[in-house]
Design a protein around this motif. Structure first.
Motif, PDB file in Angstrom:
ATOM      1  N   VAL A  35      15.694  -3.054   3.043  1.00  0.00           N
ATOM      2  CA  VAL A  35      15.972  -2.654   4.418  1.00  0.00           C
ATOM      3  C   VAL A  35      17.302  -1.929   4.538  1.00  0.00           C
ATOM      4  CG1 VAL A  35      16.476  -3.580   6.708  1.00  0.00           C
ATOM      5  CG2 VAL A  35      14.510  -4.425   5.431  1.00  0.00           C
ATOM      6  N   ASP A  36      18.357  -2.482   3.943  1.00  0.00           N
ATOM      7  CA  ASP A  36      19.675  -1.854   4.060  1.00  0.00           C
ATOM      8  C   ASP A  36      19.687  -0.459   3.432  1.00  0.00           C
ATOM      9  OD1 ASP A  36      20.539  -4.118   5.321  1.00  0.00           O
ATOM     10  OD2 ASP A  36      21.434  -5.004   3.528  1.00  0.00           O
ATOM     11  N   ARG A  37      19.002  -0.310   2.310  1.00  0.00           N
ATOM     12  CA  ARG A  37      18.951   1.004   1.656  1.00  0.00           C
ATOM     13  C   ARG A  37      18.207   2.009   2.529  1.00  0.00           C
ATOM     14  NH1 ARG A  37      15.220   3.443  -1.771  1.00  0.00           N
ATOM     15  NH2 ARG A  37      16.096   5.061  -3.121  1.00  0.00           N
ATOM     16  N   CYS A  38      17.086   1.568   3.106  1.00  0.00           N
ATOM     17  CA  CYS A  38      16.333   2.475   3.980  1.00  0.00           C
ATOM     18  C   CYS A  38      17.176   2.894   5.183  1.00  0.00           C
ATOM     19  CB  CYS A  38      15.046   1.791   4.442  1.00  0.00           C
ATOM     20  SG  CYS A  38      13.818   1.539   3.143  1.00  0.00           S
ATOM     21  N   ALA A  39      17.896   1.935   5.771  1.00  0.00           N
ATOM     22  CA  ALA A  39      18.729   2.274   6.920  1.00  0.00           C
ATOM     23  C   ALA A  39      19.834   3.248   6.535  1.00  0.00           C
ATOM     24  CB  ALA A  39      19.329   0.991   7.510  1.00  0.00           C
ATOM     25  N   GLU A  40      20.418   3.055   5.349  1.00  0.00           N
ATOM     26  CA  GLU A  40      21.475   3.957   4.899  1.00  0.00           C
ATOM     27  C   GLU A  40      20.936   5.357   4.637  1.00  0.00           C
ATOM     28  OE1 GLU A  40      25.370   5.052   3.745  1.00  0.00           O
ATOM     29  OE2 GLU A  40      24.515   3.413   4.933  1.00  0.00           O
ATOM     30  N   ARG A  83      20.832  10.959   6.326  1.00  0.00           N
ATOM     31  CA  ARG A  83      20.009  12.135   6.651  1.00  0.00           C
ATOM     32  C   ARG A  83      20.297  12.615   8.077  1.00  0.00           C
ATOM     33  NH1 ARG A  83      15.184  14.056   4.676  1.00  0.00           N
ATOM     34  NH2 ARG A  83      14.591  15.966   5.767  1.00  0.00           N
ATOM     35  N   ASP A  84      20.434  11.670   8.999  1.00  0.00           N
ATOM     36  CA  ASP A  84      20.739  12.058  10.372  1.00  0.00           C
ATOM     37  C   ASP A  84      22.105  12.718  10.461  1.00  0.00           C
ATOM     38  OD1 ASP A  84      18.319  11.084  11.121  1.00  0.00           O
ATOM     39  OD2 ASP A  84      19.064   9.179  11.903  1.00  0.00           O
ATOM     40  N   GLN A  85      23.071  12.183   9.722  1.00  0.00           N
ATOM     41  CA  GLN A  85      24.381  12.818   9.704  1.00  0.00           C
ATOM     42  C   GLN A  85      24.293  14.241   9.172  1.00  0.00           C
ATOM     43  OE1 GLN A  85      26.925  10.300   7.388  1.00  0.00           O
ATOM     44  NE2 GLN A  85      27.404   8.927   9.096  1.00  0.00           N
ATOM     45  N   SER A  86      23.532  14.419   8.100  1.00  0.00           N
ATOM     46  CA  SER A  86      23.375  15.755   7.530  1.00  0.00           C
ATOM     47  C   SER A  86      22.722  16.700   8.520  1.00  0.00           C
ATOM     48  CB  SER A  86      22.553  15.670   6.243  1.00  0.00           C
ATOM     49  OG  SER A  86      22.313  16.943   5.715  1.00  0.00           O
ATOM     50  N   ASP A  87      21.730  16.198   9.259  1.00  0.00           N
ATOM     51  CA  ASP A  87      21.070  17.049  10.250  1.00  0.00           C
ATOM     52  C   ASP A  87      22.031  17.449  11.365  1.00  0.00           C
ATOM     53  OD1 ASP A  87      18.803  16.831   8.759  1.00  0.00           O
ATOM     54  OD2 ASP A  87      17.858  15.296  10.012  1.00  0.00           O
ATOM     55  N   HIS A  88      22.880  16.492  11.762  1.00  0.00           N
ATOM     56  CA  HIS A  88      23.847  16.826  12.814  1.00  0.00           C
ATOM     57  C   HIS A  88      24.846  17.849  12.321  1.00  0.00           C
ATOM     58  CE1 HIS A  88      22.562  14.144  15.964  1.00  0.00           C
ATOM     59  NE2 HIS A  88      22.567  13.091  15.148  1.00  0.00           N
ATOM     60  N   ARG A  89      25.291  17.702  11.100  1.00  0.00           N
ATOM     61  CA  ARG A  89      26.257  18.661  10.566  1.00  0.00           C
ATOM     62  C   ARG A  89      25.628  20.059  10.456  1.00  0.00           C
ATOM     63  NH1 ARG A  89      27.307  14.417   6.719  1.00  0.00           N
ATOM     64  NH2 ARG A  89      29.152  13.227   7.313  1.00  0.00           N
ATOM     65  N   THR A 123       0.834  -1.210   0.000  1.00  0.00           N
ATOM     66  CA  THR A 123       0.000   0.000   0.000  1.00  0.00           C
ATOM     67  C   THR A 123       0.865   1.255   0.000  1.00  0.00           C
ATOM     68  OG1 THR A 123      -1.791  -1.159   1.150  1.00  0.00           O
ATOM     69  CG2 THR A 123      -1.784   1.244   1.252  1.00  0.00           C
ATOM     70  N   ILE A 124       1.925   1.218   0.773  1.00  0.00           N
ATOM     71  CA  ILE A 124       2.821   2.380   0.819  1.00  0.00           C
ATOM     72  C   ILE A 124       3.749   2.383  -0.392  1.00  0.00           C
ATOM     73  CG2 ILE A 124       4.636   3.495   2.143  1.00  0.00           C
ATOM     74  CD1 ILE A 124       3.337   2.437   4.660  1.00  0.00           C
ATOM     75  N   ALA A 125       4.251   1.194  -0.762  1.00  0.00           N
ATOM     76  CA  ALA A 125       5.183   1.139  -1.898  1.00  0.00           C
ATOM     77  C   ALA A 125       4.515   1.580  -3.192  1.00  0.00           C
ATOM     78  CB  ALA A 125       5.743  -0.277  -2.047  1.00  0.00           C
ATOM     79  N   GLU A 126       3.245   1.209  -3.361  1.00  0.00           N
ATOM     80  CA  GLU A 126       2.549   1.561  -4.592  1.00  0.00           C
ATOM     81  C   GLU A 126       2.282   3.057  -4.709  1.00  0.00           C
ATOM     82  OE1 GLU A 126      -0.904  -0.841  -4.472  1.00  0.00           O
ATOM     83  OE2 GLU A 126       0.144  -2.693  -5.037  1.00  0.00           O
ATOM     84  N   LEU A 127       2.418   3.770  -3.601  1.00  0.00           N
ATOM     85  CA  LEU A 127       2.289   5.223  -3.690  1.00  0.00           C
ATOM     86  C   LEU A 127       3.475   5.840  -4.425  1.00  0.00           C
ATOM     87  CD1 LEU A 127       1.057   6.091  -0.079  1.00  0.00           C
ATOM     88  CD2 LEU A 127      -0.297   6.109  -2.169  1.00  0.00           C
ATOM     89  N   LYS A 128       4.595   5.080  -4.467  1.00  0.00           N
ATOM     90  CA  LYS A 128       5.825   5.582  -5.092  1.00  0.00           C
ATOM     91  C   LYS A 128       6.214   6.926  -4.465  1.00  0.00           C
ATOM     92  CE  LYS A 128       4.942   3.185  -9.436  1.00  0.00           C
ATOM     93  NZ  LYS A 128       4.751   3.298 -10.908  1.00  0.00           N
ATOM     94  N   TRP A 129       6.302   6.863  -3.149  1.00  0.00           N
ATOM     95  CA  TRP A 129       6.600   8.079  -2.382  1.00  0.00           C
ATOM     96  C   TRP A 129       7.920   8.667  -2.840  1.00  0.00           C
ATOM     97  CZ3 TRP A 129       2.805   9.947   0.452  1.00  0.00           C
ATOM     98  CH2 TRP A 129       3.055  11.022   1.301  1.00  0.00           C
ATOM     99  N   ASP A 130       7.922   9.960  -3.109  1.00  0.00           N
ATOM    100  CA  ASP A 130       9.063  10.592  -3.758  1.00  0.00           C
ATOM    101  C   ASP A 130      10.020  11.240  -2.775  1.00  0.00           C
ATOM    102  OD1 ASP A 130      10.448  11.022  -6.094  1.00  0.00           O
ATOM    103  OD2 ASP A 130       9.596  12.987  -6.426  1.00  0.00           O
ATOM    104  N   ASP A 131       9.833  11.019  -1.495  1.00  0.00           N
ATOM    105  CA  ASP A 131      10.774  11.491  -0.487  1.00  0.00           C
ATOM    106  C   ASP A 131      11.406  10.258   0.150  1.00  0.00           C
ATOM    107  OD1 ASP A 131      11.853  12.320   2.116  1.00  0.00           O
ATOM    108  OD2 ASP A 131      10.932  14.256   1.664  1.00  0.00           O
ATOM    109  N   ASP A 132      12.677  10.012  -0.175  1.00  0.00           N
ATOM    110  CA  ASP A 132      13.331   8.779   0.271  1.00  0.00           C
ATOM    111  C   ASP A 132      13.406   8.685   1.780  1.00  0.00           C
ATOM    112  OD1 ASP A 132      13.660   8.042  -2.328  1.00  0.00           O
ATOM    113  OD2 ASP A 132      15.736   8.719  -2.489  1.00  0.00           O
ATOM    114  N   TYR A 133      13.665   9.793   2.440  1.00  0.00           N
ATOM    115  CA  TYR A 133      13.779   9.756   3.900  1.00  0.00           C
ATOM    116  C   TYR A 133      12.438   9.405   4.537  1.00  0.00           C
ATOM    117  CZ  TYR A 133      14.660  11.291   8.683  1.00  0.00           C
ATOM    118  OH  TYR A 133      14.769  11.346  10.041  1.00  0.00           O
ATOM    119  N   GLY A 177      24.918  -0.687  14.821  1.00  0.00           N
ATOM    120  CA  GLY A 177      24.589   0.040  13.584  1.00  0.00           C
ATOM    121  C   GLY A 177      23.581   1.137  13.835  1.00  0.00           C
ATOM    122  N   ARG A 178      23.506   1.969  12.865  1.00  0.00           N
ATOM    123  CA  ARG A 178      22.548   3.070  12.912  1.00  0.00           C
ATOM    124  C   ARG A 178      21.295   2.665  12.205  1.00  0.00           C
ATOM    125  NH1 ARG A 178      22.350   7.421  15.766  1.00  0.00           N
ATOM    126  NH2 ARG A 178      21.652   8.649  14.024  1.00  0.00           N
TER     127      ARG A 178
END
Length: 1376
Positions: free
Chosen positions: A889-894, A899-905, A782-792, A1375-1376
């Motif tokens: 899963v690995d791509r989502c975690a990466e 994104r978290d690193q960018s926010d911290h910076r 249901t979520i994947a078929e939306l083809k959500w355009d915000d990766d984060y 891991g993060r």
């Protein structure tokens, strides 16, 4: 003098073509201003009628045969047929003199028609002629003769056959030679028929010499026009006489065409003909031509002169051609009416150049030329005749004609160009509005065949050059188009007709044109024609552009007129023409005006869509309105894209780009405001917006955004759809989280756990696991078929879904485990019988079993429902692995990590990523390994222990399985305990009893404090019980974080633990019999050759020393001792094989193999401890038997096929586990002396300590965290606060999918093989009383080392938390 004059004229006209065109335009404009009025319709009709009437006068008159009495047949003053045939035989035959290949077949058909009276030529209807042709047909179709004729195709052969037939037929009954005259006439008719066939099939152009011969012979044979049908030439003769003219309009085809074009009644036309037939004569036509011919030389007004051309060559070329064509017309008139050559009317024809006026020789010369033109193929050519005729120069009286004075004509109008253009206009309108079915207009033309013939006739009589005709035709089209009398399609057809070559025109109308057909290049045109053509092109272009502009005003309307024809005309006919004046500024201005107009139209189109889809009242706004507006916007864009697919750019203006640039930004802003206000209003009113509406809106908006991005690259879409609509996805995620537990409960409740008719490994599961994973997949899809355009955001959604899936799997495993344990805990019939026995009866039963040496044990009757549950867990693991891959899963975690690193910076926190994140929830993993030296609670001196874990408030946290009949049980069970802070865990050991309450064995406790596990390293604790014995626990901690890898790892670990628990429960049902067969009593029974009463009594007193001596058993006895175990395994495996999958079956057998190894290990050495053991070592013979049992059982479980060599059981690499290798190692050290064992143990310990020091030094150099230290083997532990650190092997992240789980297992196996340990040496030393002190000292040494390492780890972790080092190794593994 003429040469000097011409050169002067050339120099005077050496100015540019543009200047000459300008001067000519001035002259034309001046003459036009003098013209009082345009050519009226009646005036145009008058001259068109004259040309049509002249055509009637000049057409050949019809002839008819008239019989007159006459003398006897005259003597032939002409060549006879025989003479002609004789002359013909001497002519050389070439290809051009032979008949075409299909001629004989055509001749046969026409001869048949003559014979049957169907021939269309009237002269063939005489009965005598029909009979002659019938006789010829008989000879002609004779096979042999016909074959020769088809082969040779000679004319003389065919004529001889026909002449012979005539002679035979006509000479019958004749005494004189009159038949010869008729034979010649019949042969002449035969030649006429041949000539007709050649013309009918257009063969005369292919065989010109043959056609000339046929015509020449026919004329010679019919020289005197005698009666060709009479048998008696002396009695009568027939003469061909001309039919007199009727002067009726019905006999004038071209006059009828004129009357239809101008819509003049038949009667009025007839009156005009009657009134003017005296004036409109052939003589007047000749006079017009001669006057025109002389006016060319006099440069009279109305004729073309040298000043009308740009070059002398062009003028000379036109003049030469014009004089020749005028001569041809004169010749054609006189040829049609030879009498005009010897008569004169007034001053029209005074004399011939080479004869005195009134001389008969002039007529005879002219008549001779006319008649001799077709007398022979080798005679005068047509051009020669024209040249000779022009030299005759019929003179006219031009004494009153001066240069520049307009000459009056009868048939030529005063302004031929204007009159011709007027007639062309009328003809175009007539053929369009009143088409004649009998005279259709050919495709690609504006005129019918008859109309085209009329225009050609007028142009020829009015002396309009071919290029002028075409330009005047195009000019007429221009005027009609500007006046809106014709449309664009007609204009396009006009240009196609204008570009038509003479050859194409002949093919279209199947006729030849009179005059000069080759249209010269525009440099050979008159200046007036060039200027008129340029003006025509410019006017049409401007009008087409105006029409295109007007059409494109409706480009965005639902039904827009087609603009393709405008572009086709512009590009194919106008813009590429070199004579069209091209001004880039004009087209640029057109593009700017068109672009501005299209922007207005696009804005209007969007406002219309907005008003149609969005209500005026804000309270009525819904997502549906935005969706519908978006759909209409997309449809409009798609329609415009399709509409302008082949013409995406029109003179610099791009309709689609203009539309998109105008309406999509407007829609983006409006949609953003509409959605925001709709959601705000819903929150104010407390109404819920359906999630599906939000999803539908998102899909529509994303589609529009993709169109926007493709059409306007680089331009920002002013609506961040994902930010505004993500709450609908989170609502769906929350709904999924709330529903997963219900999915699991409902699936289990409705499942009967039956295989039914399912066969095969792939379908040996029940429907409940299918149902829950179908639900999981639907939630993910249901979520994947939306083809959500915000990766984060998408990664966050998947993380939340993974958490929900983990909760659902945990609930499913919990319910399956409960049902499975309940089914596996049912009592056997023997156990149910024991429930009714007294204590004394139970004792007596044990004694009887021991005395009877009962080896036969019935297999445990596993229920299919229980085994299917194990299959379900296996299926769930495989599908969870697929789901993990699908969710990336690995791509989502990466993505989340970056994104978290960018926010911290962005917050300029340089140490943020090196600090350990604050944990709000922790997961302690407790592994209950084993216990030792427990107190006995049963009458047999043993206990059936199990462990219950609880908190300080007596809340149960976990419970282990029951290990029957063991004071040193080993559970190896793992549980997870989640907490937000410190937790006091209490472990209570109980003895299971079938009847009554369970007996208390002992209790111990351990504080689970997250601060003690900040290095995330696992620790082992030996916890002393409050009664007797101790319990070994392994504790590790992980932070439960919002991490998709963590959630999947936790779900996999839950499934794996459930699978292990079920497998262990299955093997526990078999382990009792394994321990019974592989027991020391069984082993010593081999040497005592049976069990005596004393040995039975020793069963009840296990601490009494047994001394048996006997000879070594044979191989058969050794195998027979464990044969009952084979039978027991086979019986139970047969039951399990019916239900379990192959992989599940291997897993159960592997677990049983592990149980066998543990049992054999127990036969050889006691468990690990720092105290001496009461267990006695085996003798060498007993040790040999044990290892033979081990080898036999290895072969049994491996099940090698003797024929194929394939292992049908557990693979050998699995059977050769580290424990199996360690057991084999015992054989080398088992009988070593105590001193040797101690030295070997000390050497291994020293080597391990050295490796540890090297690792510490390396880590200090690299500033590595203490948590990554690998502590050497820790056999003993401390019950203190810190515990003994051990290597971290099983974390949640290492269990996130099947791949990581397999890798972790392989790493564990390799590490076990690579790290030497002295554990088995210490276990051997436990059976050596003299090693008591060494065991105690070694235990203290390890405790001190473990405490030091734990303290060092705490220090390093504290430094890392303070920012002085890297992230800890334990956390980096997490891991993060």
């Amino acid at each position: 003098m003429s040469g000097i004059r011409r050169s002067v004229v050339s120099r005077s006209r050496g100015q540019s073509l543009q200047q000459q065109q300008s001067d000519n335009k001035l002259r034309r404009d001046a003459s036009f201003k003098k013209q009082k009025a345009p050519i009226s319709r009646d005036e145009a009709f008058s001259y068109a009628l004259r040309s049509a009437f002249l055509t009637y006068l000049l057409q050949p008159r019809q002839k008819r045969l008239q019989h007159i009495a006459g003398p006897a047949a005259p003597k032939q003053a002409r060549p006879s047929a025989m003479e002609l045939l004789t002359d013909l035989s001497g002519v050389t035959n070439t290809r051009s003199t032979k008949f075409p290949r299909d001629f004989m077949k055509a001749l046969e058909n026409r001869t048949t028609q003559v014979m049957m009276g169907k021939e269309r030529l009237p002269e063939f209807n005489d009965p005598v002629i029909k009979k002659t042709f019938a006789l010829f047909l008989n000879d002609f179709t004779e096979p042999g003769r016909r074959r020769n004729l088809d082969k040779d195709r000679k004319m003389e052969d065919l004529l001889l056959i026909f002449y012979n037939v005539c002679v035979k037929e006509l000479r019958q009954g004749k005494q004189d030679d009159s038949w010869k005259f008729l034979a010649d006439r019949h042969l002449a008719l035969f030649l006429r028929l041949i000539n007709s066939i050649l013309k009918e099939h257009h063969w005369e152009s292919e065989r010109p010499e043959l056609a000339a011969r046929v015509q020449n012979m026919e004329k010679k044979l019919l020289m005197h026009d005698l009666d060709i049908t009479s048998r008696n030439g002396a009695s009568s003769q027939a003469v061909e006489v001309e039919v007199p003219r009727s002067y009726e309009v019905k006999d004038m085809p071209m006059v009828l065409i004129v009357s239809r074009i101008f819509e003049i009644s038949y009667g009025k036309v007839q009156d005009l003909i009657n009134q003017n037939k005296v004036t409109w004569t052939e003589e007047a036509a000749i006079k017009d031509l001669k006057m025109y011919q002389q006016s060319i030389s006099l440069k009279a007004r109305g004729t073309i002169n040298a000043d009308d051309f740009d070059t002398d060559d062009a003028y000379d070329s036109w003049k030469k051609t014009e004089i020749q064509e005028v001569s041809q017309l004169l010749f054609a008139i006189i040829q049609s009416h030879p009498d005009l050559a010897k008569t004169s009317t007034g001053n029209a024809l005074a004399s011939l150049q080479h004869a005195s006026p009134g001389s008969d020789s002039a007529y005879s010369d002219l008549s001779r030329k006319i008649s001799d033109m077709t007398d022979s193929a080798s005679g005068h050519s047509m051009n020669d005749a024209f040249e000779d005729f022009s030299a005759m120069n019929i003179s006219m009286d031009m004494t009153n004609t001066k240069e520049g004075v307009e000459i009056p004509f009868v048939f030529i109008p005063p302004e031929p160009r204007e009159y011709y253009r007027a007639v062309v206009k009328e003809t175009i309108l007539h053929d369009i509005r009143n088409p004649d079915p009998s005279d259709p207009v050919p495709e690609g033309h504006l005129f019918s065949k008859k109309s085209n013939e009329l225009l050609d006739e007028m142009a020829s009589r009015w002396r309009l050059p071919p290029f002028s005709r075409r330009i005047l035709f195009l000019d007429a089209v221009r005027e009609l188009y500007v006046d809106r009398d014709i449309g664009l399609q007609t204009v396009d057809t006009a240009f196609e007709q204008y570009k038509e070559t003479p050859e194409e025109k002949k093919k279209a109308f199947r006729q030849s044109t009179i005059g000069h057909d080759i249209v010269a290049h525009w440099t050979k045109w008159t200046l007036k024609d060039v200027s008129a053509y340029q003006q025509c092109l410019t006017t049409i272009r401007d009008q087409v552009l105006r029409d295109l502009f007007q059409i494109l005003q409706g480009a965005y309307e639902p039904k827009s007129p087609s603009f393709g024809l405008c572009l086709a005309i512009l590009h194919a006919h106008l813009l590429e023409d070199e004579l069209l004046s091209k001004s880039p500024k004009e087209l640029d201005q057109f593009a700017r005006d068109l672009g501005a107009a299209l922007k207005e139209r696009a804005s209007d189109a969007y406002q219309l869509l907005l008003s149609q889809n969005v209500p005026a009242e804000e309270s009525q706004w819904e997502f549906y309105n935005v969706i519908k507006l978006g759909q209409d916007v997309v449809k409009l864009c798609e329609k415009i894209q399709k509409r302008f697919k082949k013409a995406s750019e029109i003179f610099g203006a791009k309709p689609l780009s203009i539309l998109v640039a105008q309406i999509l930004p407007s829609f983006a802003e409006d949609a953003r405001d509409l959605v925001g206000r709709i959601m705000d209003n819903a929150k104010k009113t407390g109404e819920d917006i359906a999630m599906q509406d939000g999803f539908d809106l998102y899909r529509e908006l994303v589609e529009i955004r993709s169109v926007y991005t493709g059409a306007l690259p680089g331009q920002k879409f002013n609506f961040h759809i994902e930010d505004q609509l993500q709450e609908f996805v989170w609502s769906y995620v929350k709904l999924t989280e709330d529903s997963v537990v219900g999915w699991a409960e409902g699936a289990v409740k409705q499942d009967t756990f039956q295989m039914g008719s399912m066969v095969g490994n792939d379908v040996r599961h029940s429907v409940s696991v299918l149902d829950i994973f179908r639900s999981f997949k639907e939630a993910k899809d249901t979520i994947a078929e939306l083809k959500w355009d915000d990766d984060y955001q998408y990664a966050k959604f998947m993380t939340a879904i993974a958490k929900a899936i983990g909760a659902g799997i945990a609930k499913y495993c919990e319910m399956l485990d409960q049902l499975f344990n309940k089914e596996m805990s049912r009592l056997t019939p023997e156990q149910e019988a024991q429930l009714t026995q007294t204590r004394q009866e139970r004792w007596m039963q044990v004694a009887r079993d021991a005395i009877s040496n009962k080896d036969k044990v019935d297999p445990y009757q596993f229920e299919a429902e229980s085994l299917i549950k194990l299959n379900n867990i296996e299926y769930a693991m495989n599908n969870l692995d697929k789901l993990e891959q699908q969710m990336e899963v690995d791509r989502c975690a990466e993505i989340i990590r970056l994104r978290d690193q960018s926010d911290h910076r962005s917050r300029n926190d340089s140490n943020a990523m090196r600090r350990t994140p604050k944990m709000e929830k922790y997961v302690f993993t407790i592994k209950i390994i084993e216990a030792e030296d427990l107190k006995s609670c049963d009458i047999n001196g043993l206990s059936d222990p199990y462990v219950v874990l609880g908190d300080e408030f007596q809340k149960r946290l976990a419970k282990t399985r029951i290990v029957y009949g063991n004071l040193n049980p080993r559970w190896d069970e793992t549980v997870d305990i989640a907490t937000t802070g410190a937790l006091n865990m209490v472990a209570t050991l109980w003895d299971w009893d079938a009847l009554g309450d369970h007996d208390y064995i002992g209790r111990t406790s351990l504080k689970l404090d997250p601060s003690h596990f900040r290095d995330f390293m696992p620790r082992e604790y030996w916890l002393d019980l409050d009664t007797q014995g101790r319990l070994l626990l392994r504790v590790s901690m992980e932070g439960e974080r919002d991490d998709i890898q963590f959630y999947f790892g936790k779900a996999f670990r839950t499934l794996k633990r459930t699978e292990k628990d079920m497998t262990r429960a299955i093997t526990d049902k078999l382990s009792a019999y394994i321990r019974y067969i592989l027991s020391r009593q069984r082993l010593r029974g081999l040497f005592s050759k049976g069990i005596t009463v004393s040995s039975a009594l020793s069963f009840f007193n296990r601490n009494r020393a047994e001394t048996t001596t006997a000879a070594a058993p044979t191989q058969a006895e050794i195998e027979g001792a464990i044969e009952p175990l084979y039978t027991y395994f086979d019986d139970n495996f047969a039951i399990m094989k019916q239900t379990l999958t192959d992989s599940a079956m291997i897993m159960v057998m592997t677990r049983l193999w592990k149980e066998i190894l543990v049992t054999i290990e127990g036969l050889l050495v006691p468990p690990m401890s720092d105290k001496l053991s009461q267990q006695k070592p085996l003798t060498r013979q007993e040790l040999d038997v044990v290892f033979k049992w081990l080898q036999l059982l290895f072969e049994f479980f491996n099940a090698i096929d003797e024929e194929t060599g394939h292992a049908n059981g557990v693979p050998a690499e699995i059977l050769k586990s580290p424990k199996y290798q360690d057991i084999l190692t015992l054989n080398f050290f088992y009988f070593e002396t105590t001193d040797d064992l101690v030295r070997t143990s000390e050497g291994i310990a020293a080597n391990s300590a050295q490796q540890h020091q090297q690792q510490v030094a390396s880590l200090n150099r690299l500033s590595a965290p203490a948590a990554s230290l690998q502590v050497p083997g820790s056999a003993f532990g401390s019950a203190g606060l810190v515990g003994t650190p051990v290597k971290r092997r099983k974390t949640v992240l290492l269990s996130r999918n099947l791949g990581t789980m397999r890798q972790a297992k392989e790493d564990k196996r390799r590490a076990a093989q690579a790290e030497p340990t002295d554990d088995y040496l210490l276990r051997i030393l436990r059976m050596r009383p003299e090693a008591q002190n060494y065991l105690r000292d070694r235990a203290r040494q390890k405790e001190r080392l473990a405490a030091a390492q734990a303290a060092e780890a705490i220090v390093r972790q504290s430094l890392a938390n303070a920012g002085g080092g890297r992230m800890t190794g334990g956390y980096s593994q997490f891991g993060r």
